[in-house]
Design a protein around this motif. Sequence first.
Motif, PDB file in Angstrom:
ATOM      1  N   LEU A 188      -1.941   8.522   5.720  1.00 18.01           N
ATOM      2  CA  LEU A 188      -0.950   7.866   6.579  1.00 18.01           C
ATOM      3  C   LEU A 188       0.041   7.009   5.796  1.00 18.01           C
ATOM      4  CD1 LEU A 188      -3.143   6.703   9.613  1.00 18.01           C
ATOM      5  CD2 LEU A 188      -1.770   8.778   9.379  1.00 18.01           C
ATOM      6  N   GLY A 189      -0.235   6.813   4.493  1.00 16.77           N
ATOM      7  CA  GLY A 189       0.658   5.997   3.676  1.00 16.77           C
ATOM      8  C   GLY A 189       0.603   4.528   4.063  1.00 16.77           C
ATOM      9  N   CYS A 190      -0.618   4.020   4.288  1.00 16.13           N
ATOM     10  CA  CYS A 190      -0.782   2.613   4.648  1.00 16.13           C
ATOM     11  C   CYS A 190      -2.005   2.068   3.914  1.00 16.13           C
ATOM     12  CB  CYS A 190      -0.930   2.462   6.158  1.00 16.13           C
ATOM     13  SG  CYS A 190      -2.407   3.238   6.841  1.00 16.13           S
ATOM     14  N   SER A 191      -2.328   0.806   4.159  1.00 15.99           N
ATOM     15  CA  SER A 191      -3.482   0.189   3.501  1.00 15.99           C
ATOM     16  C   SER A 191      -4.770   0.481   4.261  1.00 15.99           C
ATOM     17  CB  SER A 191      -3.274  -1.328   3.429  1.00 15.99           C
ATOM     18  OG  SER A 191      -3.320  -1.869   4.741  1.00 15.99           O
ATOM     19  N   THR A 192      -5.894   0.313   3.579  1.00 20.35           N
ATOM     20  CA  THR A 192      -7.171   0.486   4.265  1.00 20.35           C
ATOM     21  C   THR A 192      -7.363  -0.597   5.327  1.00 20.35           C
ATOM     22  OG1 THR A 192      -8.322  -0.729   2.523  1.00 20.35           O
ATOM     23  CG2 THR A 192      -8.330   1.675   2.359  1.00 20.35           C
ATOM     24  N   ALA A 193      -6.786  -1.767   5.102  1.00 20.80           N
ATOM     25  CA  ALA A 193      -6.867  -2.831   6.119  1.00 20.80           C
ATOM     26  C   ALA A 193      -6.160  -2.376   7.404  1.00 20.80           C
ATOM     27  CB  ALA A 193      -6.246  -4.121   5.593  1.00 20.80           C
ATOM     28  N   SER A 194      -5.040  -1.692   7.252  1.00 19.22           N
ATOM     29  CA  SER A 194      -4.339  -1.165   8.433  1.00 19.22           C
ATOM     30  C   SER A 194      -5.189  -0.116   9.133  1.00 19.22           C
ATOM     31  CB  SER A 194      -2.997  -0.551   8.036  1.00 19.22           C
ATOM     32  OG  SER A 194      -2.105  -1.547   7.607  1.00 19.22           O
ATOM     33  N   VAL A 195      -5.840   0.728   8.361  1.00 16.07           N
ATOM     34  CA  VAL A 195      -6.704   1.759   8.947  1.00 16.07           C
ATOM     35  C   VAL A 195      -7.825   1.096   9.737  1.00 16.07           C
ATOM     36  CG1 VAL A 195      -8.334   3.632   8.436  1.00 16.07           C
ATOM     37  CG2 VAL A 195      -6.146   3.507   7.232  1.00 16.07           C
ATOM     38  N   LYS A 196      -8.430   0.048   9.192  1.00 16.63           N
ATOM     39  CA  LYS A 196      -9.489  -0.670   9.911  1.00 16.63           C
ATOM     40  C   LYS A 196      -8.961  -1.224  11.231  1.00 16.63           C
ATOM     41  CE  LYS A 196     -12.131  -1.988   5.854  1.00 16.63           C
ATOM     42  NZ  LYS A 196     -12.602  -3.092   5.001  1.00 16.63           N
ATOM     43  N   LEU A 197      -7.759  -1.788  11.197  1.00 17.09           N
ATOM     44  CA  LEU A 197      -7.154  -2.304  12.430  1.00 17.09           C
ATOM     45  C   LEU A 197      -6.879  -1.182  13.425  1.00 17.09           C
ATOM     46  CD1 LEU A 197      -4.637  -4.958  11.056  1.00 17.09           C
ATOM     47  CD2 LEU A 197      -6.753  -5.383  12.323  1.00 17.09           C
ATOM     48  N   TYR A 198      -6.362  -0.069  12.941  1.00 15.52           N
ATOM     49  CA  TYR A 198      -6.083   1.083  13.809  1.00 15.52           C
ATOM     50  C   TYR A 198      -7.361   1.560  14.496  1.00 15.52           C
ATOM     51  CZ  TYR A 198      -1.563   1.679  11.367  1.00 15.52           C
ATOM     52  OH  TYR A 198      -0.310   1.521  10.840  1.00 15.52           O
ATOM     53  N   LEU A 199      -8.427   1.709  13.700  1.00 18.50           N
ATOM     54  CA  LEU A 199      -9.676   2.219  14.269  1.00 18.50           C
ATOM     55  C   LEU A 199     -10.300   1.213  15.237  1.00 18.50           C
ATOM     56  CD1 LEU A 199     -11.168   4.099  11.185  1.00 18.50           C
ATOM     57  CD2 LEU A 199      -9.949   5.029  13.160  1.00 18.50           C
TER      58      LEU A 199
END
Length: 168
Positions: free
Chosen positions: A145-156
């Motif tokens: 997705l071209g983002c940070s893992t912190a963003s992925v955690k927030l998304y999930l």
Amino acid sequence: MAGGEGAATLPIEAIYVEHHGWLRAWLCRRLGCEWTASDLAQDTFVRILAGRRPADWREPRAFLTTVAHGLMVDHLRRRDLERAILDALAALPEPLEPSPETRALWLETLLEIDAMLRGLPPRVRQAFLLAQLEGQTYAQIAQRLGCSTASVKLYLRQALVHCALCAA
């Protein structure tokens, strides 16, 4: 319109009588099916009765087409999803073919999941699907997705909260 009443003051009955046939024809031209157009025209008025008061309308046809268009898009999406599910089920070998009751339950469940997922922002939905369907890690999703893992955690987290609220 008798007595100089504007569309904004007409009761729903008058708006129905004046615009139902037009709305049905509008839907029929787009869908190519008289029966589905009739159903969606009726559903449009049901949706309006359940929500917004007709006294607030300034342009009834514009409002009707907006509501009807949303219902039409939902109908077409559901039809396409149903067709894809039924095609996938039909491709199963006969011993694995589910009973009609099981097929109906699967179809209903998948349509509910689709509705839940449509309520998510696109990136959140994509992250959720990558995690749940493809089993990707946070790092893999972040890279994709071209983002940070912190963003992925927030998304999930957002996706799981949304799904839990929808299921409640």
